[in-house]
Design a protein around this motif. Structure first.
Motif, PDB file in Angstrom:
ATOM      1  N   GLN A   5       1.497 -36.543 -20.980  1.00  0.00           N
ATOM      2  CA  GLN A   5       1.788 -35.760 -19.781  1.00  0.00           C
ATOM      3  C   GLN A   5       0.961 -36.319 -18.628  1.00  0.00           C
ATOM      4  O   GLN A   5      -0.271 -36.327 -18.672  1.00  0.00           O
ATOM      5  CB  GLN A   5       1.439 -34.289 -19.996  1.00  0.00           C
ATOM      6  CG  GLN A   5       1.733 -33.431 -18.783  1.00  0.00           C
ATOM      7  CD  GLN A   5       1.266 -32.004 -18.988  1.00  0.00           C
ATOM      8  OE1 GLN A   5       0.090 -31.771 -19.266  1.00  0.00           O
ATOM      9  NE2 GLN A   5       2.188 -31.074 -18.873  1.00  0.00           N
ATOM     10  N   ARG A   7      -0.044 -35.835 -14.814  1.00  0.00           N
ATOM     11  CA  ARG A   7      -0.081 -34.738 -13.850  1.00  0.00           C
ATOM     12  C   ARG A   7      -0.317 -35.284 -12.443  1.00  0.00           C
ATOM     13  O   ARG A   7      -1.246 -36.049 -12.214  1.00  0.00           O
ATOM     14  CB  ARG A   7      -1.167 -33.740 -14.234  1.00  0.00           C
ATOM     15  CG  ARG A   7      -0.834 -33.025 -15.529  1.00  0.00           C
ATOM     16  CD  ARG A   7      -1.924 -32.098 -15.971  1.00  0.00           C
ATOM     17  NE  ARG A   7      -3.019 -32.934 -16.490  1.00  0.00           N
ATOM     18  CZ  ARG A   7      -4.294 -32.599 -16.447  1.00  0.00           C
ATOM     19  NH1 ARG A   7      -4.675 -31.474 -15.915  1.00  0.00           N
ATOM     20  NH2 ARG A   7      -5.208 -33.403 -16.948  1.00  0.00           N
ATOM     21  N   LYS A  15       2.043 -28.831  -8.038  1.00  0.00           N
ATOM     22  CA  LYS A  15       1.782 -29.664  -9.213  1.00  0.00           C
ATOM     23  C   LYS A  15       3.097 -30.079  -9.849  1.00  0.00           C
ATOM     24  O   LYS A  15       4.042 -29.303  -9.905  1.00  0.00           O
ATOM     25  CB  LYS A  15       0.928 -28.906 -10.223  1.00  0.00           C
ATOM     26  CG  LYS A  15      -0.473 -28.657  -9.718  1.00  0.00           C
ATOM     27  CD  LYS A  15      -1.302 -27.912 -10.721  1.00  0.00           C
ATOM     28  CE  LYS A  15      -2.685 -27.627 -10.120  1.00  0.00           C
ATOM     29  NZ  LYS A  15      -3.507 -26.820 -11.013  1.00  0.00           N
ATOM     30  N   ASN A  17       4.607 -32.524 -13.263  1.00  0.00           N
ATOM     31  CA  ASN A  17       4.314 -33.279 -14.478  1.00  0.00           C
ATOM     32  C   ASN A  17       5.423 -34.277 -14.770  1.00  0.00           C
ATOM     33  O   ASN A  17       6.600 -33.987 -14.566  1.00  0.00           O
ATOM     34  CB  ASN A  17       4.178 -32.346 -15.681  1.00  0.00           C
ATOM     35  CG  ASN A  17       2.985 -31.436 -15.563  1.00  0.00           C
ATOM     36  OD1 ASN A  17       1.944 -31.818 -15.079  1.00  0.00           O
ATOM     37  ND2 ASN A  17       3.140 -30.207 -16.010  1.00  0.00           N
ATOM     38  N   VAL A  19       6.473 -36.177 -18.170  1.00  0.00           N
ATOM     39  CA  VAL A  19       6.177 -36.200 -19.599  1.00  0.00           C
ATOM     40  C   VAL A  19       6.949 -37.340 -20.246  1.00  0.00           C
ATOM     41  O   VAL A  19       8.171 -37.426 -20.118  1.00  0.00           O
ATOM     42  CB  VAL A  19       6.528 -34.851 -20.266  1.00  0.00           C
ATOM     43  CG1 VAL A  19       6.195 -34.880 -21.744  1.00  0.00           C
ATOM     44  CG2 VAL A  19       5.778 -33.709 -19.579  1.00  0.00           C
TER      45      VAL A  19
END
Length: 70
Positions: A5, A7, A15, A17, A19
């Motif tokens: 992940q 970030r 925010k 992510n 992945v």
């Protein structure tokens, strides 16, 4: 299976992510940070003219463990 992940912070300060599945399980900080810097510098990820991966926040491995009951 381990997932990586990544970030980030968007240009609007939210925010976000990213992945990744099927990654090496022994990536160190230097390699991961360099890759994240390239993603951020590429500026190719946008949604409604907002840059999605503007600022690097960090990275971590996520491992999901399943235990079958029956």
């Amino acid at each position: 299976m381990k997932r990586l992940q990544l970030r980030f912070k968007t240009a609007e300060g939210n925010k976000k992510n990213l992945v990744l599945s099927y990654v090496k399980s022994d990536l160190d900080q230097k390699v991961t940070q360099e890759a994240m810097e390239k993603i951020s510098a590429s500026k190719i990820f946008e949604k409604d003219t907002v840059e999605l991966y503007k600022e690097i926040l960090g990275a971590k491995y996520i491992e999901r463990v399943e235990t079958e009951v029956f």
